[in-house]
Design a protein around this motif. Structure first.
Motif, mmCIF file in Angstrom:
data_model
loop_
_atom_site.group_PDB
_atom_site.id
_atom_site.type_symbol
_atom_site.label_atom_id
_atom_site.label_comp_id
_atom_site.label_asym_id
_atom_site.label_seq_id
_atom_site.Cartn_x
_atom_site.Cartn_y
_atom_site.Cartn_z
ATOM 1 N N THR A 188 -38.174 10.547 -58.660
ATOM 2 C CA THR A 188 -36.497 10.900 -59.080
ATOM 3 C C THR A 188 -35.829 9.356 -59.434
ATOM 4 O O THR A 188 -36.246 7.987 -59.059
ATOM 5 N N ALA A 204 -33.438 8.744 -58.166
ATOM 6 C CA ALA A 204 -32.446 8.452 -56.695
ATOM 7 C C ALA A 204 -33.578 7.068 -55.837
ATOM 8 O O ALA A 204 -32.970 6.745 -55.242
ATOM 9 N N ASN A 239 -25.355 18.304 -74.352
ATOM 10 C CA ASN A 239 -25.899 19.396 -72.578
ATOM 11 C C ASN A 239 -27.503 19.631 -71.946
ATOM 12 O O ASN A 239 -27.614 20.537 -71.587
ATOM 13 N N ILE A 240 -27.662 19.077 -73.230
ATOM 14 C CA ILE A 240 -30.156 19.301 -73.709
ATOM 15 C C ILE A 240 -30.681 18.326 -73.318
ATOM 16 O O ILE A 240 -29.966 17.065 -73.600
ATOM 17 N N ASP A 258 -25.608 14.583 -68.378
ATOM 18 C CA ASP A 258 -24.598 14.190 -66.746
ATOM 19 C C ASP A 258 -25.090 14.707 -66.236
ATOM 20 O O ASP A 258 -25.062 14.388 -64.741
ATOM 21 N N ALA A 259 -25.485 16.324 -65.820
ATOM 22 C CA ALA A 259 -25.483 17.268 -64.324
ATOM 23 C C ALA A 259 -26.715 16.563 -64.100
ATOM 24 O O ALA A 259 -26.945 16.562 -63.224
ATOM 25 N N PHE A 260 -27.423 15.415 -64.451
ATOM 26 C CA PHE A 260 -28.294 15.329 -64.430
ATOM 27 C C PHE A 260 -28.909 14.034 -63.458
ATOM 28 O O PHE A 260 -29.496 13.355 -62.458
ATOM 29 N N SER A 261 -27.780 13.063 -63.685
ATOM 30 C CA SER A 261 -27.363 11.886 -63.635
ATOM 31 C C SER A 261 -27.587 10.929 -62.320
ATOM 32 O O SER A 261 -28.158 10.232 -61.868
ATOM 33 N N LYS A 262 -27.767 11.865 -61.011
ATOM 34 C CA LYS A 262 -28.043 11.265 -59.691
ATOM 35 C C LYS A 262 -30.137 11.264 -59.600
ATOM 36 O O LYS A 262 -30.784 10.846 -58.727
ATOM 37 N N PHE A 263 -30.503 12.105 -60.644
ATOM 38 C CA PHE A 263 -32.037 12.250 -60.009
ATOM 39 C C PHE A 263 -32.967 11.563 -61.512
ATOM 40 O O PHE A 263 -34.224 11.760 -60.940
ATOM 41 N N LYS A 301 -36.767 22.511 -74.234
ATOM 42 C CA LYS A 301 -35.819 23.343 -73.856
ATOM 43 C C LYS A 301 -36.417 23.431 -72.219
ATOM 44 O O LYS A 301 -35.489 24.047 -71.426
ATOM 45 N N LYS A 302 -37.941 22.878 -71.679
ATOM 46 C CA LYS A 302 -37.831 22.561 -70.057
ATOM 47 C C LYS A 302 -37.879 21.539 -69.536
ATOM 48 O O LYS A 302 -38.325 20.426 -70.174
ATOM 49 N N LEU A 303 -37.710 21.328 -68.121
ATOM 50 C CA LEU A 303 -38.062 20.421 -67.585
ATOM 51 C C LEU A 303 -39.004 20.552 -66.553
ATOM 52 O O LEU A 303 -38.568 21.764 -65.327
ATOM 53 N N LEU A 348 -40.322 18.661 -63.429
ATOM 54 C CA LEU A 348 -40.497 17.710 -62.605
ATOM 55 C C LEU A 348 -41.155 17.987 -61.086
ATOM 56 O O LEU A 348 -41.391 18.974 -60.543
ATOM 57 N N GLU A 364 -25.406 6.919 -58.478
ATOM 58 C CA GLU A 364 -25.084 6.749 -59.759
ATOM 59 C C GLU A 364 -24.934 5.407 -60.047
ATOM 60 O O GLU A 364 -24.550 5.489 -60.807
#
Lengths: 239, 239
Positions: B12, B14, B109-110, B164-169, B205-207, B209, B229
Motif C-alpha cells: 500500500t 500507506a 470513479n473507476i 480519490d477514495a483510494f488515496s490512503k492506500f 472492474k476489479k482490484l 490487492l 495522503e
C-alpha cells in the motif's frame, strides 16, 4: 473460486454516503464469492448476513427472510469461512472484542473476519427501510432506522475489520451484523453484552474488490463534496 | 491468471510513507499478475516499470537494467495489457492527458491504466537511491532523489489512475513511470511535453490487492501518526 485467504468486496463505503444505493450484484453471484458475509440491500432495503451459505435479509421492520437469488445489494463483503476458533470464551461487549483480539494478535494492519457464536445476555441491532429514488444520503436514511434489542438469546455475529488506510472505501475498523439462532432479531450490530461461546478469527492476505463500473449513477457522481469518513462513522457507530 | 479486467496491487501507499520499504514480492511472482506495471524497489532501490513483459529497474543513478527474478518490491501495480488504443494523438503535457481522458470518458470513479507510446519533445523523470535500515521516511528519501531530463526522444509511459477514495492506500489520481525506447532515461514520470503517438486506455472492474501480512515491520507499525495522503502528495507530485 475465491480462496480462503481472500476477502471479497463489492462496491465501496464512499458510494453509500451520498445515496448511491442501487443494488449492483445479486445474491446468486455473491454466493460464488463466499459462504459468509454481511452487506446492505438494494435501495438500503435492510441489512444482510450470509451465515453457513444462507443469505438472510433483516428488513427495516425487523422481519427476517431468506434473500432471493435475484435480490441485489450495493455494498457487501463475503468470504469462504475457514476460521481459527477458540471455544468457550467470555467477552463483555463489542469494545472488549477488539481489545481481546489486538491483545493476542498483531492484526491492526491487516484485513480479517470475526465470527462469534453462542449465548448473549443482551444484543442491540438496527436496520433501515428501503428508500426510493432520488435516494437520500446515508445520514438522512439512518434517521428513520429502527433499533431492536433482545436479552438472553443465542446467535451469530459476523464482522470484518479493515485497517484505517481503507476507511474511505470501506468501513474502517469493525463492521458487524447479527442474527439470532431463532431468527427473531438481526441486523447491523450496535452492541452486545455478556457473550459466552466460540470466537472464530480468519485473516486475509488478499482483497478482491469489485466496482460497479456499469452503474451510471456511480460513474456520474462527484465525490469531492462528500465527507466520506465522517458520514460512515456517524452512521456506523452507536450514537 | 489474473484477467484483463483486474488490476493487481501488492503493498500500500500507506506503507511507503513511514519507511516500510522491504521488498515483499519478487519479480518472478509479480509477472504472474501482469505483463505491464510500475512499482518501487526493495529499500526504494530505484523505480520499476514492466513493459511488454520485461521488468526494468531505473536506479537512483539513472542506470537501467532488467530486474532479476529474485529482485523484490514493496509496492507495485501490474495487469495484463488489453488497451483500447487511439493512434496519432497529440498531448501537450501530463495535465492535458488527464483533461483529455476525462473529457472523453466517465472514468473519474473507476480504476484504469494509461499507456503512451511515441515521440516526446521533453520528458522529466526521477529516481531514488536504495536506503538502508532503519529506513528513513518517504519524504526524507525523496530529498536525495535524482532528476533526469531529455529532449526529442521516443518512449513509453505506463500510468494508473485511482479514484480519490483510494488515496490512503494507493496513489490517488495518476501515478506514471517512463522508459525511453533506447533505455537512456526512465523512472517516475514528473512531466512531459509535446507527445505525439498512441494513447492506450484500459479500465478495470476489479482490484486484486495483496498485503504483506508476513512482514513484521508492517504488522508492528502504528500508522496513526503518519499523514499518509499529505506525504504521498508531497512525494508524488512535482514541486
Amino acid at each position: 473460486m475465491t480462496s480462503k485467504i481472500t476477502l471479497f468486496q463489492h462496491g465501496t463505503g464512499a458510494m453509500i454516503v451520498p445515496g448511491l444505493f442501487d443494488g449492483t450484484i445479486d445474491i446468486q453471484e455473491l454466493l460464488t464469492h463466499g459462504d459468509t458475509g454481511i452487506g446492505s440491500g438494494d435501495g438500503l432495503d435492510g441489512e444482510s448476513i450470509i451465515n453457513n451459505g444462507t443469505p438472510l435479509l433483516i428488513r427495516g421492520d425487523g422481519s427476517v427472510t431468506i434473500a432471493d437469488d435475484h435480490f441485489t445489494v450495493p455494498f457487501v463483503n463475503a468470504h469462504f469461512a475457514a476460521y481459527s476458533t477458540i471455544n468457550n470464551i467470555q467477552i463483555n461487549d463489542f469494545q472488549s472484542l477488539g481489545n481481546y483480539i489486538f491483545k493476542h494478535h498483531q492484526y491492526q494492519n491487516i484485513l480479517f473476519s470475526v465470527k462469534l457464536h453462542g449465548q448473549f445476555e443482551w444484543v442491540k441491532t438496527r436496520s433501515v427501510f428501503k428508500q426510493s429514488k432520488p435516494y437520500p444520503s446515508l445520514v438522512a436514511t439512518a434517521k428513520s432506522e429502527k433499533r431492536f434489542e433482545s436479552q438472553h438469546l443465542s446467535g451469530t455475529v459476523i464482522a470484518y475489520y479493515y485497517p484505517d488506510a481503507f476507511s474511505k472505501f470501506a468501513v474502517g475498523g469493525f463492521h458487524a451484523h447479527f442474527i439470532s439462532d431463532d431468527q427473531s432479531i438481526g441486523g447491523h450490530l450496535m452492541n452486545f453484552s455478556g457473550f459466552n461461546g466460540d470466537l472464530g478469527i480468519q485473516k486475509f492476505k488478499k482483497l478482491d474488490l469489485e466496482l460497479p463500473i456499469d452503474n451510471a449513477d456511480y460513474l456520474n457522481h462527484d465525490f469531492k463534496n462528500d465527507d466520506i469518513e465522517a458520514a460512515i462513522n456517524q452512521a456506523e457507530r452507536e450514537s
